[in-house]
Write a protein that holds these residues in place. Structure first.
Motif, PDB file in Angstrom:
ATOM      1  N   PHE A   8       0.857  -1.187   0.000  1.00 28.66           N
ATOM      2  CA  PHE A   8       0.000   0.000   0.000  1.00 28.66           C
ATOM      3  C   PHE A   8       0.888   1.229   0.000  1.00 28.66           C
ATOM      4  O   PHE A   8       2.105   1.145   0.186  1.00 28.66           O
ATOM      5  CB  PHE A   8      -0.920  -0.007   1.222  1.00 28.66           C
ATOM      6  CG  PHE A   8      -0.174  -0.114   2.531  1.00 28.66           C
ATOM      7  CD1 PHE A   8       0.341   1.016   3.167  1.00 28.66           C
ATOM      8  CD2 PHE A   8       0.032  -1.353   3.123  1.00 28.66           C
ATOM      9  CE1 PHE A   8       1.045   0.910   4.352  1.00 28.66           C
ATOM     10  CE2 PHE A   8       0.732  -1.463   4.320  1.00 28.66           C
ATOM     11  CZ  PHE A   8       1.245  -0.328   4.931  1.00 28.66           C
ATOM     12  N   LEU A   9       0.257   2.394  -0.214  1.00 26.53           N
ATOM     13  CA  LEU A   9       1.032   3.628  -0.333  1.00 26.53           C
ATOM     14  C   LEU A   9       0.223   4.808   0.184  1.00 26.53           C
ATOM     15  O   LEU A   9      -0.968   4.946  -0.121  1.00 26.53           O
ATOM     16  CB  LEU A   9       1.392   3.870  -1.808  1.00 26.53           C
ATOM     17  CG  LEU A   9       2.152   5.166  -2.130  1.00 26.53           C
ATOM     18  CD1 LEU A   9       3.568   5.113  -1.578  1.00 26.53           C
ATOM     19  CD2 LEU A   9       2.184   5.392  -3.649  1.00 26.53           C
ATOM     20  N   GLN A  10       0.882   5.667   0.976  1.00 30.40           N
ATOM     21  CA  GLN A  10       0.345   6.989   1.275  1.00 30.40           C
ATOM     22  C   GLN A  10       1.059   7.947   0.324  1.00 30.40           C
ATOM     23  O   GLN A  10       2.273   8.124   0.395  1.00 30.40           O
ATOM     24  CB  GLN A  10       0.608   7.393   2.726  1.00 30.40           C
ATOM     25  CG  GLN A  10      -0.021   8.741   3.085  1.00 30.40           C
ATOM     26  CD  GLN A  10       0.365   9.228   4.463  1.00 30.40           C
ATOM     27  OE1 GLN A  10       1.525   9.114   4.868  1.00 30.40           O
ATOM     28  NE2 GLN A  10      -0.584   9.785   5.197  1.00 30.40           N
ATOM     29  N   GLN A  28      -7.357  -8.485   6.756  1.00 28.46           N
ATOM     30  CA  GLN A  28      -5.903  -8.328   6.735  1.00 28.46           C
ATOM     31  C   GLN A  28      -5.494  -7.158   7.622  1.00 28.46           C
ATOM     32  O   GLN A  28      -6.164  -6.118   7.669  1.00 28.46           O
ATOM     33  CB  GLN A  28      -5.422  -8.103   5.299  1.00 28.46           C
ATOM     34  CG  GLN A  28      -3.912  -8.123   5.129  1.00 28.46           C
ATOM     35  CD  GLN A  28      -3.513  -8.188   3.652  1.00 28.46           C
ATOM     36  OE1 GLN A  28      -4.313  -8.596   2.799  1.00 28.46           O
ATOM     37  NE2 GLN A  28      -2.285  -7.807   3.353  1.00 28.46           N
ATOM     38  N   VAL A  29      -4.395  -7.331   8.343  1.00 26.96           N
ATOM     39  CA  VAL A  29      -3.918  -6.299   9.265  1.00 26.96           C
ATOM     40  C   VAL A  29      -2.851  -5.459   8.569  1.00 26.96           C
ATOM     41  O   VAL A  29      -1.871  -5.982   8.038  1.00 26.96           O
ATOM     42  CB  VAL A  29      -3.336  -6.928  10.543  1.00 26.96           C
ATOM     43  CG1 VAL A  29      -2.795  -5.851  11.477  1.00 26.96           C
ATOM     44  CG2 VAL A  29      -4.402  -7.756  11.257  1.00 26.96           C
ATOM     45  N   ILE A  30      -3.070  -4.134   8.578  1.00 28.02           N
ATOM     46  CA  ILE A  30      -2.147  -3.186   7.970  1.00 28.02           C
ATOM     47  C   ILE A  30      -1.482  -2.375   9.078  1.00 28.02           C
ATOM     48  O   ILE A  30      -2.169  -1.751   9.895  1.00 28.02           O
ATOM     49  CB  ILE A  30      -2.881  -2.236   6.992  1.00 28.02           C
ATOM     50  CG1 ILE A  30      -3.578  -3.031   5.881  1.00 28.02           C
ATOM     51  CG2 ILE A  30      -1.933  -1.196   6.419  1.00 28.02           C
ATOM     52  CD1 ILE A  30      -2.650  -3.769   4.960  1.00 28.02           C
ATOM     53  N   ASP A  31      -0.180  -2.391   9.111  1.00 28.10           N
ATOM     54  CA  ASP A  31       0.567  -1.563  10.056  1.00 28.10           C
ATOM     55  C   ASP A  31       1.082  -0.345   9.320  1.00 28.10           C
ATOM     56  O   ASP A  31       1.838  -0.461   8.341  1.00 28.10           O
ATOM     57  CB  ASP A  31       1.736  -2.347  10.654  1.00 28.10           C
ATOM     58  CG  ASP A  31       1.270  -3.490  11.547  1.00 28.10           C
ATOM     59  OD1 ASP A  31       0.310  -3.264  12.316  1.00 28.10           O
ATOM     60  OD2 ASP A  31       1.846  -4.579  11.456  1.00 28.10           O
ATOM     61  N   PHE A  32       0.655   0.836   9.802  1.00 30.33           N
ATOM     62  CA  PHE A  32       1.046   2.071   9.116  1.00 30.33           C
ATOM     63  C   PHE A  32       1.257   3.184  10.131  1.00 30.33           C
ATOM     64  O   PHE A  32       0.361   3.484  10.935  1.00 30.33           O
ATOM     65  CB  PHE A  32      -0.030   2.495   8.094  1.00 30.33           C
ATOM     66  CG  PHE A  32       0.242   3.840   7.483  1.00 30.33           C
ATOM     67  CD1 PHE A  32       1.220   3.982   6.511  1.00 30.33           C
ATOM     68  CD2 PHE A  32      -0.469   4.965   7.891  1.00 30.33           C
ATOM     69  CE1 PHE A  32       1.488   5.224   5.958  1.00 30.33           C
ATOM     70  CE2 PHE A  32      -0.215   6.201   7.337  1.00 30.33           C
ATOM     71  CZ  PHE A  32       0.764   6.336   6.369  1.00 30.33           C
ATOM     72  N   ALA A  33       2.438   3.783  10.096  1.00 31.01           N
ATOM     73  CA  ALA A  33       2.760   4.954  10.917  1.00 31.01           C
ATOM     74  C   ALA A  33       2.410   4.747  12.388  1.00 31.01           C
ATOM     75  O   ALA A  33       1.822   5.620  13.030  1.00 31.01           O
ATOM     76  CB  ALA A  33       2.061   6.189  10.362  1.00 31.01           C
ATOM     77  N   LEU A  39      -8.590  -4.391   7.888  1.00 34.97           N
ATOM     78  CA  LEU A  39      -9.438  -4.091   6.737  1.00 34.97           C
ATOM     79  C   LEU A  39     -10.837  -4.677   6.913  1.00 34.97           C
ATOM     80  O   LEU A  39     -11.002  -5.864   7.177  1.00 34.97           O
ATOM     81  CB  LEU A  39      -8.812  -4.629   5.457  1.00 34.97           C
ATOM     82  CG  LEU A  39      -7.451  -4.006   5.067  1.00 34.97           C
ATOM     83  CD1 LEU A  39      -6.948  -4.622   3.777  1.00 34.97           C
ATOM     84  CD2 LEU A  39      -7.572  -2.489   4.939  1.00 34.97           C
ATOM     85  N   VAL A  40     -11.823  -3.808   6.744  1.00 32.70           N
ATOM     86  CA  VAL A  40     -13.224  -4.224   6.826  1.00 32.70           C
ATOM     87  C   VAL A  40     -13.660  -4.875   5.519  1.00 32.70           C
ATOM     88  O   VAL A  40     -14.463  -5.815   5.515  1.00 32.70           O
ATOM     89  CB  VAL A  40     -14.120  -3.002   7.139  1.00 32.70           C
ATOM     90  CG1 VAL A  40     -15.596  -3.391   7.097  1.00 32.70           C
ATOM     91  CG2 VAL A  40     -13.758  -2.396   8.481  1.00 32.70           C
ATOM     92  N   ASP A  41     -13.124  -4.382   4.420  1.00 30.81           N
ATOM     93  CA  ASP A  41     -13.540  -4.833   3.086  1.00 30.81           C
ATOM     94  C   ASP A  41     -12.354  -5.428   2.327  1.00 30.81           C
ATOM     95  O   ASP A  41     -11.184  -5.185   2.656  1.00 30.81           O
ATOM     96  CB  ASP A  41     -14.100  -3.658   2.277  1.00 30.81           C
ATOM     97  CG  ASP A  41     -15.262  -2.970   2.961  1.00 30.81           C
ATOM     98  OD1 ASP A  41     -16.245  -3.657   3.259  1.00 30.81           O
ATOM     99  OD2 ASP A  41     -15.169  -1.744   3.210  1.00 30.81           O
ATOM    100  N   HIS A  42     -12.679  -6.160   1.261  1.00 29.07           N
ATOM    101  CA  HIS A  42     -11.663  -6.574   0.290  1.00 29.07           C
ATOM    102  C   HIS A  42     -11.296  -5.322  -0.518  1.00 29.07           C
ATOM    103  O   HIS A  42     -12.169  -4.635  -1.057  1.00 29.07           O
ATOM    104  CB  HIS A  42     -12.222  -7.660  -0.629  1.00 29.07           C
ATOM    105  CG  HIS A  42     -11.340  -7.973  -1.796  1.00 29.07           C
ATOM    106  ND1 HIS A  42     -10.084  -8.517  -1.656  1.00 29.07           N
ATOM    107  CD2 HIS A  42     -11.533  -7.812  -3.133  1.00 29.07           C
ATOM    108  CE1 HIS A  42      -9.537  -8.678  -2.845  1.00 29.07           C
ATOM    109  NE2 HIS A  42     -10.401  -8.262  -3.765  1.00 29.07           N
TER     110      HIS A  42
END
Length: 554
Positions: A8-10, A28-33, A39-42
């Motif tokens: 992913f990208l900011q 899926q778990v996203i670790d950011f900053a 994620l609630v959705d695909h």
């Protein structure tokens, strides 16, 4: 060494949504900053998801600018869709000049040259064409008759794929009792498109026939603009001369065309033959004179040869079509760096498609060299949008179904990514259609977002090469300027190799930086400008030409 591929990208530190660079699964778990997002959705690649719990009317930012507002509350990790996000953009006004920019290292290109056709007015063409043009749609049939007589015999006809053999195969199987499913599964071989090389005028790249449906029946504004557009093509450095067919009674008079030519080149000296059917009498008289003049013009054009030219003689048109959610983070920024390199070398670039600058007006106006240029840009943006709204369709309705399906939910999202093609240099000039826009530096040209209308206008404005980014794939070309197609993603590039020249999906895949991609693009541009490489659109004979009709039919 292959670079690490991100999930992913900011895009900008101010952004409150992230872009998925590949498909992400619900849960899926996203670790950011320093925070965790489940994620609630695909989330499909190219699409965006929320970084926090947001209320209704929450402002959404991408590329550091406002791109929309939420229609209802969304939890953290939700997919941004056309249902939950509506277009919104910041107001704009005359601000302070912001002229500092990221000047690239151009040492690699400082002494580079290309081989082009030098014209007497100091401009240099990347090709050498003869034009046959109708001043009014009434002459289209005569132009097509000339095309039929000249194109194949002079070796300029592109032999398009003939599918009659495939039809014969299908007929044979059908007569033999093949089922519908069997017919659908048949393997139909295809042959490549070939172009004839037995040309009596080897220094002339082709004769181009620019049919259109204008010249009369519309407003005088449209017929005058048509004359300006055609004058832009006739005076273009890629054109050696022209044969023009006029009926005689139409709005788009030959005298207007001559005046428009003089505006663009006061010392115009190319061979120009204008024939008026109502004066010539019979069709045979008209056609015989036009044929003799065109043949003589080709013989004259053939005397010109390619000579070395510096890169400041390039005028690059910047275009996008069939854009997707990767356009603003791969191919468009790569074109932005190409633009900055060309500007640093003293060349010209043209950024058009004003509906796709909606939401970045403040940035673009602040980058204008002076307040007069900024005022003109803002005036054109406001009046164009007001006219669109009066006709029931403002800039907010610009994204196509394909754009939306591939992540460009609002016009502001699309625009913020599209503007990246213009790089970071100051805006040296703002031109209205169909004016010239080839001053050294970054030129803004008021055109529609429609791919072909915009490309048609950019070439008339002086672009001798067009760089065209696409996420979904499009065959768009131009009769006289090479259009180089650049894919934003590897999937489209691999699926449509017959129409796309360069892949910038390498940026998304982590194989290449934006700078490396920009250098690869510019190296290819130099080869194309020298006639050493032929883009796919030119090989296919994709001669798209559509004048912009601003008014109504009367």
């Amino acid at each position: 060494m292959e670079k690490e591929r991100l999930y992913f990208l900011q895009i900008h530190s101010k952004d409150n949504v992230l872009v998925a660079l590949q498909d992400l699964q619900a849960g899926q778990v996203i670790d950011f900053a320093g925070q965790t997002v489940v994620l609630v959705d695909h989330i499909k690649a190219k699409h965006k998801f929320t970084l926090a719990d947001y209320d209704k009317d929450q402002e959404i930012y991408m590329y550091g600018v406002l791109v929309g507002k939420l229609n209802y509350a969304l939890p953290k990790g939700s997919l941004i869709t056309v249902d939950n996000l509506r277009h919104a953009s910041e107001d704009f006004k005359l601000g302070e000049r912001k002229l500092e920019w990221h000047k690239p290292d151009v040492s690699k290109y400082q002494n580079k040259t290309f081989f082009g056709f030098h014209r007497s007015n100091g401009k240099v063409g990347t090709a050498n064409y003869w034009l046959v043009i109708p001043l009014v749609f009434c002459e289209n049939r005569n132009v097509l008759t000339l095309k039929s007589a000249l194109e194949e015999r002079l070796g300029y006809k592109v032999e398009s794929k003939d599918y009659s053999n495939e039809v014969d195969l299908l007929l044979d199987r059908y007569k033999a009792g093949a089922s519908i499913d069997e017919l659908l599964q048949m393997d139909l071989t295809s042959s490549s498109i070939k172009q004839k090389t037995n040309r009596p005028f080897p220094n002339v790249d082709g004769v181009k026939f620019l049919n259109h449906d204008m010249g009369c029946g519309g407003t005088r504004m449209d017929s005058d603009a048509l004359c300006g557009l055609l004058a832009g093509y006739i005076t273009h450095p890629n054109v050696a001369g022209a044969t023009v067919l006029s009926l005689g009674c139409q709005h788009a008079q030959a005298s207007i065309l001559r005046d428009e030519i003089a505006k663009r080149d006061a010392n115009f000296d190319k061979p120009l033959y204008i024939f008026e059917q109502q004066k010539e009498g019979t069709e045979a008289e008209l056609m015989q004179k036009a044929l003799k003049a065109t043949f003589a013009g080709l013989a004259q054009a053939n005397l010109q040869t390619r000579q070395r030219a510096t890169l400041d003689k390039l005028c690059i048109g910047l275009e996008c079509g069939g854009s997707d959610g990767f356009s603003g983070i791969s191919a468009n920024p790569a074109l932005g760096m190409v633009s900055d390199i060309i500007v640093s070398l003293g060349g010209s670039v043209i950024l058009a498609e004003f509906p796709e600058l909606c939401g970045v007006e403040q940035e673009m106006s602040d980058r204008c060299l002076n307040e007069d240029i900024a005022q003109r840009f803002m005036y054109l943006m406001k009046t164009y949008n007001a006219k669109a709204e009066a006709d029931g369709s403002g800039f907010y309705m610009n994204p196509s179904p394909g754009n939306i399906r591939d992540g460009l939910i609002t016009d502001a999202i699309k625009s913020a990514g599209a503007a990246k093609k213009g790089g970071t240099s100051p805006v040296a000039n703002v031109a209205d259609y169909p004016e010239l826009a080839d001053k050294p530096g970054l030129n803004l040209l008021c055109t529609p977002g429609n791919d072909v209308e915009s490309t048609t206008a950019e070439v008339a404005a002086g672009a001798n090469v067009v760089l065209f980014t696409t996420g979904l794939g499009t065959p768009t070309g131009n009769p006289i300027a090479p259009v180089i197609k650049i894919s934003t993603n590897t999937t489209t590039y691999e699926r449509m190799p017959d129409i796309i020249d360069i892949n910038c999906g390498t940026i998304i895949d982590g194989q290449e930086t934006i700078e490396e991609s920009a250098h690869r693009i510019l190296d290819y541009v130099i080869e194309v400008a020298s006639g050493q490489q032929v883009p796919k659109a030119v090989k296919l004979g994709q001669d798209d030409f559509i004048p912009w009709r601003r008014g109504v039919s009367l």
